[in-house]
Motif scaffolding. Structure first.
Motif, short mmCIF file in Angstrom:
data_model
loop_
_atom_site.label_atom_id
_atom_site.label_comp_id
_atom_site.label_asym_id
_atom_site.label_seq_id
_atom_site.Cartn_x
_atom_site.Cartn_y
_atom_site.Cartn_z
N UNK A 265 0.81 -1.22 0.00
CA UNK A 265 0.00 0.00 0.00
C UNK A 265 0.84 1.27 0.00
N UNK A 266 2.16 1.12 -0.09
CA UNK A 266 3.06 2.27 -0.06
C UNK A 266 3.95 2.26 -1.30
N UNK A 267 4.45 3.42 -1.65
CA UNK A 267 5.38 3.54 -2.77
C UNK A 267 6.53 4.43 -2.35
N UNK A 268 7.74 4.04 -2.73
CA UNK A 268 8.93 4.82 -2.42
C UNK A 268 9.46 5.44 -3.70
N UNK A 269 9.76 6.73 -3.64
CA UNK A 269 10.25 7.43 -4.83
C UNK A 269 11.16 8.57 -4.39
N UNK A 270 11.60 9.36 -5.33
CA UNK A 270 12.42 10.54 -5.04
C UNK A 270 11.80 11.74 -5.72
N UNK A 271 12.15 12.93 -5.26
CA UNK A 271 11.61 14.13 -5.88
C UNK A 271 12.01 14.23 -7.34
N UNK A 272 13.22 13.82 -7.66
CA UNK A 272 13.68 13.90 -9.04
C UNK A 272 12.83 13.02 -9.95
N UNK A 273 12.61 11.77 -9.55
CA UNK A 273 11.78 10.88 -10.36
C UNK A 273 10.34 11.38 -10.42
N UNK A 276 10.31 14.59 -12.74
CA UNK A 276 10.88 14.57 -14.09
C UNK A 276 10.52 13.33 -14.90
N UNK A 277 9.96 12.30 -14.27
CA UNK A 277 9.56 11.09 -14.98
C UNK A 277 8.04 11.06 -15.06
N UNK A 278 7.50 11.19 -16.27
CA UNK A 278 6.05 11.32 -16.40
C UNK A 278 5.31 10.03 -16.06
N UNK A 279 6.02 8.90 -15.99
CA UNK A 279 5.38 7.64 -15.63
C UNK A 279 5.40 7.39 -14.12
N UNK A 280 6.13 8.20 -13.37
CA UNK A 280 6.30 7.93 -11.94
C UNK A 280 5.00 8.09 -11.16
N UNK A 281 4.15 9.03 -11.57
CA UNK A 281 2.91 9.25 -10.82
C UNK A 281 1.97 8.06 -10.89
N UNK A 282 2.10 7.21 -11.92
CA UNK A 282 1.25 6.03 -12.02
C UNK A 282 1.48 5.08 -10.84
N UNK A 283 2.69 5.13 -10.27
CA UNK A 283 3.00 4.27 -9.12
C UNK A 283 2.20 4.67 -7.89
N UNK A 284 1.69 5.89 -7.88
CA UNK A 284 0.93 6.38 -6.72
C UNK A 284 -0.52 5.92 -6.74
#
Length: 383
Positions: A265-273, A276-284
């Protein structure tokens, strides 16, 4: 005892079994117990494995029309076939029209499916049976699928607030009672453990007090933030920023929070990803916690972070897939850094959303040894 049951809906089968078997109870996904009707026992001794899957009768999508030569078999038009398929899939699959995402009921919650292939396979299996010897073309399947999705024929249940999903039931926060989880009341997530009334966590509370150097007010705030994560309080439009040098407990608190909400139920990411990565928000999508690390190493804009914490709609765009709608992040964000953030945002948006907690107390060698000894003792006791 293994039962392979086929029915139009999952609830029909379970309802019938609950009326015929005394003390019929679900213990896990697909596993149930009940009193044995043969031995007439008073406590559950009968174990049942129940496999339920969508099903329709052979040739149920075939219509016979009269002609001059006698009769002719044709497939039902897609709109009528979709109504039949809808009944067969009800309780097994659901669709979120906003994000254009299919979900599968897994006993504890509606699980989002990253790709449509799993749903397509189930639909194709139904159509092979329903079409019988006539068969069908891919366009027939695509037409039915479009009607099911675009017509919102299999919507997710409207669950509202006031309940928390555990593996052994939905906890009503007002009455503190557990309710059985069914396709009609299940959420799209679940905490990965059972609810047990009256439990406490004295070791965690003691560590929190120690980590913030005895500041009870900060401990109360951190516990309140944990509760806000559990309840999905994105309406607060806040995120927690843990600041302090290495070895002061920031990472421990984030791991603790992740374990509490569940790693799935959690996702780990960085501010840069994230920025700057348009696919990163799908992980949320459908996550209950966003953990942002290495935040002090990023020096750009934070437009996505502000959108996530501001209840704005976020694009749901996955790699190698067509963009499929948008969603609102349903919970809260936590980030950690050794230094202050170096972002380029100079508006009040960041300061208005950020709540900073300073972690500046390093654990002593004696404390680390004591924790290690306690961890080894608990590990040995569990063997």
């Amino acid at each position: 005892m293994l039962i392979d049951a086929k029915a139009s809906t999952r609830s029909d089968v379970l309802s019938e079994l609950s009326t015929k078997l005394n003390k019929f109870k679900r213990i896990s996904e697909g596993r149930y117990i009940a009193c044995c009707p043969v031995h007439n026992d008073k406590n559950p001794s009968l174990s049942l494995g129940i496999t339920l899957k969508p099903d329709i009768d052979t040739g149920f999508l075939v219509n016979e029309i009269k002609t001059k030569d006698g009769g002719k078999k044709i497939l039902l038009i897609e709109s009528k076939a979709a109504l039949i398929v809808k009944e067969a899939l009800s309780g097994y699959f659901a669709h979120d029209i906003n994000s254009q995402t299919w979900h599968k009921f897994v006993g504890t919650h509606w699980l989002p499916l990253d790709a449509h292939q799993f749903f397509d396979n189930a639909l194709i299996d139904l159509l092979y049976v329903g079409a019988g010897d006539l068969g069908f073309k891919p366009a027939y399947k695509n037409g039915i699928k479009s009607l099911l999705a675009d017509g919102d024929m299999l919507p997710l249940p409207k669950t509202g607030s006031g309940k928390l999903p555990f593996v052994n039931g939905l906890l009503n926060l007002e009455t503190r009672t557990l309710e059985p989880i069914t396709p009609s009341n299940a959420m799209t997530w679940c905490l990965p453990y059972k609810y047990e009334s009256g439990t406490d966590c004295p070791r965690i509370k003691a560590w929190l007090l120690q980590a913030v150097d005895g500041d009870k007010e900060t401990v109360r705030f951190l516990l309140a933030f944990i509760a806000a994560v559990l309840h999905g309080r994105n309406d607060l439009q806040k995120f927690l920023h843990l600041k302090g040098s290495g070895g002061t407990g920031k990472g421990t608190f984030m791991r603790l929070l992740t374990a509490l909400i569940g790693t799935d139920n959690a996702v780990s990411t960085s501010l840069q990803h994230l920025e700057q990565n348009r696919f990163e928000t799908a992980l949320l999508y459908n996550k209950r916690l966003a953990v942002i690390t290495e935040s002090d190493k990023y020096g750009g804009s934070i437009n996505v972070l502000k959108a996530i914490t501001g209840q704005d709609h976020i694009r749901l765009e996955r790699k190698h897939q067509q963009q499929s709608g948008s969603f609102i992040f349903p919970s809260l964000v936590i980030m950690a850094s050794n230094e202050s953030l170096q972002v380029t945002d100079h508006t009040s948006g960041l300061d208005r959303r950020r709540i900073t907690v300073i972690f500046d107390r390093r654990a002593t060698d004696e404390e680390k040894q004591a924790w290690g000894k306690e961890r080894r003792r608990r590990s040995s006791a569990s063997l």
